[in-house]
Design an enzyme around this catalytic site. Sequence first.
Site, mmCIF file in Angstrom:
data_model
loop_
_atom_site.group_PDB
_atom_site.id
_atom_site.type_symbol
_atom_site.label_atom_id
_atom_site.label_comp_id
_atom_site.label_asym_id
_atom_site.label_seq_id
_atom_site.Cartn_x
_atom_site.Cartn_y
_atom_site.Cartn_z
ATOM 1 N N LYS A 155 0.841 -1.211 0.000
ATOM 2 C CA LYS A 155 0.000 0.000 0.000
ATOM 3 C C LYS A 155 0.873 1.258 0.000
ATOM 4 O O LYS A 155 2.085 1.178 0.246
ATOM 5 C CB LYS A 155 -0.909 -0.021 1.228
ATOM 6 C CG LYS A 155 -0.153 -0.131 2.546
ATOM 7 C CD LYS A 155 -1.064 -0.532 3.703
ATOM 8 C CE LYS A 155 -0.267 -0.633 4.998
ATOM 9 N NZ LYS A 155 -1.080 -1.180 6.100
ATOM 10 N N TYR A 159 14.826 30.072 10.074
ATOM 11 C CA TYR A 159 13.606 30.692 10.604
ATOM 12 C C TYR A 159 13.567 30.656 12.127
ATOM 13 O O TYR A 159 13.927 29.654 12.752
ATOM 14 C CB TYR A 159 12.370 29.945 10.084
ATOM 15 C CG TYR A 159 12.019 30.270 8.647
ATOM 16 C CD1 TYR A 159 11.758 31.572 8.254
ATOM 17 C CD2 TYR A 159 11.928 29.268 7.692
ATOM 18 C CE1 TYR A 159 11.423 31.875 6.939
ATOM 19 C CE2 TYR A 159 11.593 29.553 6.382
ATOM 20 C CZ TYR A 159 11.344 30.859 6.009
ATOM 21 O OH TYR A 159 11.008 31.149 4.720
#
Length: 379
Positions: A41, A261
Amino acid sequence: MCASEKLAGGRLTIDRDAIAANWSLLKGLLKPGTACAATIKADAYGTGTTSTAQRLWAAGCTTFFVALPEEGALVRSALPDATVYVLGGLFSGAATDLAAGNLIPVLNCIAEVQEWADFCKGENRAFPAALQLNTGMNRLGMDPDEFADVMAQKDLTGSFDIALLMTHLACGSDPEAPLNRQQLNTFIAATQPFDHLPRSMANSAGVFLGPDYHFDLARPGISLYGGKALDTAANVMNPVAMVEARVMQLRHVPKGQTIGYGGAETVTRDSKVALVAAGYADGLHRRAGSSDDRPGGFGVIGNHKVPLIGRVSMDMIALDVTDVPDDAVARGSFVEMLGPNVAASDLAAYAETIDYEYLTGLGRRYYRRYAALPAPQER
Ligand SMILES: *Cc1c(COP(=O)(O)O)cnc(C)c1O
């Protein structure tokens, strides 16, 4: 996916032979008579559904589990003769499509059983389906009393072919968890009257929990892709994926200044910093960033381990390469961010997640290639 290596921020190397080797290794751990399927999956945990399915088929794997019908259709188009189970079940109205695609739904509740039975009666043909039991995980599946009820209704179960009885472990990664045994006992008790039907319980962790958990079919996922199935034991699987990201710029940052940041990390020495072209949009989790309060993840260049400094940005990270000699890192160098030297489970721990999430989140911006991975560095 970036079509040109030259224009990509990073490259993702997938080692299909390592996936096949992992499948053979898992198969070898199973008790005699237990078949080994593959769970593929989520784009085969980020490795590519079609190519992974084909490689596993060549290795001898004939049964595949996917989450969604669409993923099943992709496996089917790659492998016309494979057995393909859809774990997510029978989405309402999807029976015609599943049967037309030769996909086997895992029926998870009475309503799904009813819908599949009605479909099969309408077609006058006993299409196969699996039945899933909930034995304690309380995710998908029928409770034992619902399952017994369904099995007693011959007008329901008589109209289709029950290909598999299955359940799923909640705490398999912890061999000491009492729920493992409880689930095992519940599964055995509920399915005992139907022991002529094939049964499946083991995901990757279940393979390692030992023969009691193997039944007729195992359906490992994460271990095929080199992930860590048990929390408590060393990982014996081969790594199958490597992410290398490009150094875009080198910069000198004086002691006392911050990087990135928020100015989240102050450098404590005069530092050489590499700005590298992979960020959270490429699957490098923001939580793996570093700050004055907590350490972050790391990459490897040559035989040097290079820690992240500051926050992970969308498109880039900063790495502390102060200790890497000038001739070993330059603009255009590639830094391994995941691979033989940087286990997904280690990286995931810094980000407070698991290797499953790292692998399935590998971004779509990398240049992707299929090749053998290098051996790990000696450090
Ligand atoms: C994802 C999944 C698997 C595979 O689990 P791993 O832990 O990756 O081995 C097996 N069975 C079910 C029902 C699943 O959802």
